[in-house]
Design a protein around this motif. Structure first.
Motif, PDB file in Angstrom:
ATOM      1  N   GLN A 125       0.830  -1.203   0.000  1.00  0.00           N
ATOM      2  CA  GLN A 125       0.000   0.000   0.000  1.00  0.00           C
ATOM      3  C   GLN A 125       0.864   1.252   0.000  1.00  0.00           C
ATOM      4  O   GLN A 125       0.582   2.223  -0.725  1.00  0.00           O
ATOM      5  CB  GLN A 125      -0.900  -0.017   1.230  1.00  0.00           C
ATOM      6  N   ALA A 126       1.967   1.226   0.763  1.00  0.00           N
ATOM      7  CA  ALA A 126       2.847   2.387   0.808  1.00  0.00           C
ATOM      8  C   ALA A 126       3.553   2.577  -0.526  1.00  0.00           C
ATOM      9  O   ALA A 126       3.785   3.718  -0.965  1.00  0.00           O
ATOM     10  CB  ALA A 126       3.860   2.204   1.935  1.00  0.00           C
ATOM     11  N   GLN A 127       3.920   1.460  -1.179  1.00  0.00           N
ATOM     12  CA  GLN A 127       4.571   1.590  -2.481  1.00  0.00           C
ATOM     13  C   GLN A 127       3.622   2.169  -3.527  1.00  0.00           C
ATOM     14  O   GLN A 127       4.033   2.967  -4.382  1.00  0.00           O
ATOM     15  CB  GLN A 127       5.092   0.217  -2.921  1.00  0.00           C
ATOM     16  N   ALA A 128       2.319   1.798  -3.461  1.00  0.00           N
ATOM     17  CA  ALA A 128       1.339   2.379  -4.395  1.00  0.00           C
ATOM     18  C   ALA A 128       1.181   3.862  -4.142  1.00  0.00           C
ATOM     19  O   ALA A 128       1.113   4.678  -5.099  1.00  0.00           O
ATOM     20  CB  ALA A 128      -0.009   1.668  -4.228  1.00  0.00           C
ATOM     21  N   ALA A 129       1.132   4.250  -2.866  1.00  0.00           N
ATOM     22  CA  ALA A 129       1.016   5.676  -2.545  1.00  0.00           C
ATOM     23  C   ALA A 129       2.257   6.420  -3.015  1.00  0.00           C
ATOM     24  O   ALA A 129       2.164   7.586  -3.455  1.00  0.00           O
ATOM     25  CB  ALA A 129       0.816   5.845  -1.046  1.00  0.00           C
ATOM     26  N   LEU A 130       3.394   5.775  -2.941  1.00  0.00           N
ATOM     27  CA  LEU A 130       4.637   6.415  -3.392  1.00  0.00           C
ATOM     28  C   LEU A 130       4.598   6.658  -4.891  1.00  0.00           C
ATOM     29  O   LEU A 130       4.994   7.751  -5.355  1.00  0.00           O
ATOM     30  CB  LEU A 130       5.834   5.524  -3.019  1.00  0.00           C
ATOM     31  N   ARG A 131       4.133   5.687  -5.674  1.00  0.00           N
ATOM     32  CA  ARG A 131       4.069   5.883  -7.122  1.00  0.00           C
ATOM     33  C   ARG A 131       3.121   7.041  -7.479  1.00  0.00           C
ATOM     34  O   ARG A 131       3.406   7.854  -8.372  1.00  0.00           O
ATOM     35  CB  ARG A 131       3.591   4.593  -7.803  1.00  0.00           C
ATOM     36  N   ASN A 132       1.987   7.137  -6.795  1.00  0.00           N
ATOM     37  CA  ASN A 132       1.037   8.230  -7.042  1.00  0.00           C
ATOM     38  C   ASN A 132       1.672   9.564  -6.698  1.00  0.00           C
ATOM     39  O   ASN A 132       1.499  10.564  -7.425  1.00  0.00           O
ATOM     40  CB  ASN A 132      -0.241   8.000  -6.234  1.00  0.00           C
TER      41      ASN A 132
END
Length: 512
Positions: A125-132
């Protein structure tokens, strides 16, 4: 008729009575001389100087134990579910001894695995937020270059990007933490299986199935394992008065009440410096190595041991009673003269040093240096004898100095003997003179030989010297001797004495 004649008597020679009187007188004189000599001999109690062996031992008590004993404990708490060994069992390294209920640690492992999965989901979830956040920051940066968005929007996008990156690192750290926690639980679960750390024999077992062990403060002791009972040791308590004679490598014999008909042997392995004081008695621990290949000896046996500190073979010795004899008229007793007595004398300092050198296995150069120094010492002794100090067989003077103890003819209670300070000074002067005389010889020795020579020299110079009284022709004469090893009943002596000499031990009571 012829007259009868009377028979005539033969005339007795006149010299016959004279011969008879002379024979009776000679017999009386012989009887009186024999009676006088016998009376002189019978006036004293004596003991002969003998040649034999003297074995000096130190007695001590101790306890047998295994050379290495390992205590097996538990690093985790729990209930014992199984005990697989018993007393006296032989075990191998890695063999399972007991098991603890692993249910608690199994649950902790499952819980940790779930927490790891949760941390991995948080990471995704944190990696997805990072990409956004990265895409948002890139768009706003491009629009800011065209002045289509405010600079503050770009700053907010940068902050959001950094926060997203921090969330990713935090999620990764959570995974590492939960993985480590789970690994700890796995290790603890492995520790529920108690294994032997060494090959050996089980001496004690302190647990039973169903018992609960608690390892909160310290590991509880479950088993005691003797690593190898074929090699054992004894820890003896040696009195401080005897510890100076004990050295590594000395032979030890001992007995145990468990085996009255056997005598075992060992070797001094270690002399420890950690003294123990019990009721004002100071003792030192001495460790003795024992071979128990046949498995007869058992750990914990109490033993009575004898440490052989000296074994003198084929030496002159005399009963200790002769050393205790102190005549009241010692000042009137003449000293033994050089060369007097019943046999050739010897056993002086020179003889002792020669014997010590022979035992050192000297090479030709070292032997030549020793012979030269010994000849110098003998010349000094010969030069000193005319001054009235003869007859000590090399033990009276060395280089013109007294060898310790009173000179011949001095009473045993003389001041030179009774003052320990004078004796110490005499010995120190002797030691200095010997070291000077044998300096060239000592320089040829290696470190081991030099240490052996210095020990021999110190023991020879520092030996106790006393005066004994030899009986010759019914008369006493004072003989200074040097004392050596003693077994309690007899003592080694060296000086102007020989085997068979009669030494006075006391006076006989006069016949009434």
């Amino acid at each position: 008729m012829s007259k009868s004649t009377k028979p005539r008597r033969r005339a007795v020679p006149r010299f016959v009575p004279v011969l008879l009187i002379a024979a009776v007188a000679a017999g009386g004189m012989w009887w009186w001389s024999q009676r006088t000599a016998a009376g002189g001999e019978d006036a004293w109690r004596t003991t002969p100087v003998e040649r034999g062996d003297i074995r000096v031992v130190i007695s001590a008590t101790g306890t047998l134990s295994a050379t290495s004993t390992v205590t097996v404990g538990s690093q985790v708490s729990g209930q014992i579910t199984e005990v697989l060994v018993d007393f006296n069992d032989t075990v191998e390294q890695g063999q399972v001894l007991a098991r603890i209920d692993p249910a608690t640690y199994q649950a902790q492992i499952e819980q940790g695995s779930a927490q790891i999965n949760s941390a991995r989901a948080a990471l995704a979830q944190a990696q997805a937020a990072l990409r956004n956040a990265e895409l948002d920051y890139e768009r706003k940066t491009a629009l800011a270059g065209q002045q289509l968005v405010a600079r503050s929007d770009v700053d907010l996008a940068r902050t959001a990007l950094e926060q997203a990156r921090a969330q990713v690192r935090s999620a990764q750290a959570q995974i590492v933490q939960q993985t480590a926690s789970t690994q700890t639980s796995r290790i603890n679960m492995e520790r529920t299986v108690i294994r032997s750390p060494v090959d050996g024999t089980i001496l004690t077992r302190s647990i039973e199935p169903g018992q609960t062990v608690a390892a909160s403060l310290q590991a509880p002791e479950l088993f005691t394992i003797a690593e190898d009972l074929r090699k054992m040791r004894i820890e003896l308590a040696v009195d401080e008065a005897d510890i100076g004679q004990v050295q590594v490598g000395q032979a030890v014999t001992f007995t145990s009440d468990a085996f009255n008909d056997r005598r075992f042997s060992g070797t001094v392995e270690q002399v420890r410096l950690a003294a123990t004081t019990t009721n004002n008695v100071v003792t030192y621990p001495v460790v003795v190595a024992v071979d128990n290949a046949d498995g007869t000896l058992l750990p914990g046996l109490t033993v009575n041991a004898e440490i052989e500190v000296s074994n003198r073979e084929n030496v002159l010795k005399v009963a200790n009673a002769a050393l205790r004899y102190r005549p009241a008229d010692a000042a009137d007793i003449p000293a033994a003269q050089p060369g007097g007595g019943s046999a050739p004398r010897g056993g002086g300092l020179a003889d002792d040093l020669a014997a010590a050198a022979a035992a050192m296995q000297l090479d030709a150069r070292q032997q030549a240096a020793f012979d030269s120094a010994l000849a110098t010492m003998r010349e000094s002794q010969q030069a000193a004898r005319p001054s009235g100090q003869g007859g000590q067989g090399g033990g009276g003077r060395s280089g013109g100095m007294p060898a310790g103890g009173p000179p011949p003819g001095m009473p045993p209670g003389g001041s030179a003997r009774s003052d320990p300070g004078v004796q110490a000074q005499i010995r120190q002067r002797m030691m200095d003179r010997f070291q000077q005389t044998f300096a060239e010889f000592t320089a040829t020795l290696d470190a081991t030989q030099r240490a052996q020579w210095n020990r021999t020299l110190a023991a020879t110079v520092g030996a106790t010297r006393v005066t004994i009284y030899r009986l010759v022709g019914g008369r006493r004469e004072a003989v200074p001797v040097r004392l050596g090893a003693s077994d309690g009943s007899a003592t080694e002596i060296a000086g102007a004495v020989a085997e068979g000499d009669l030494i006075v031990t006391g006076e006989r009571a006069a016949a009434r």
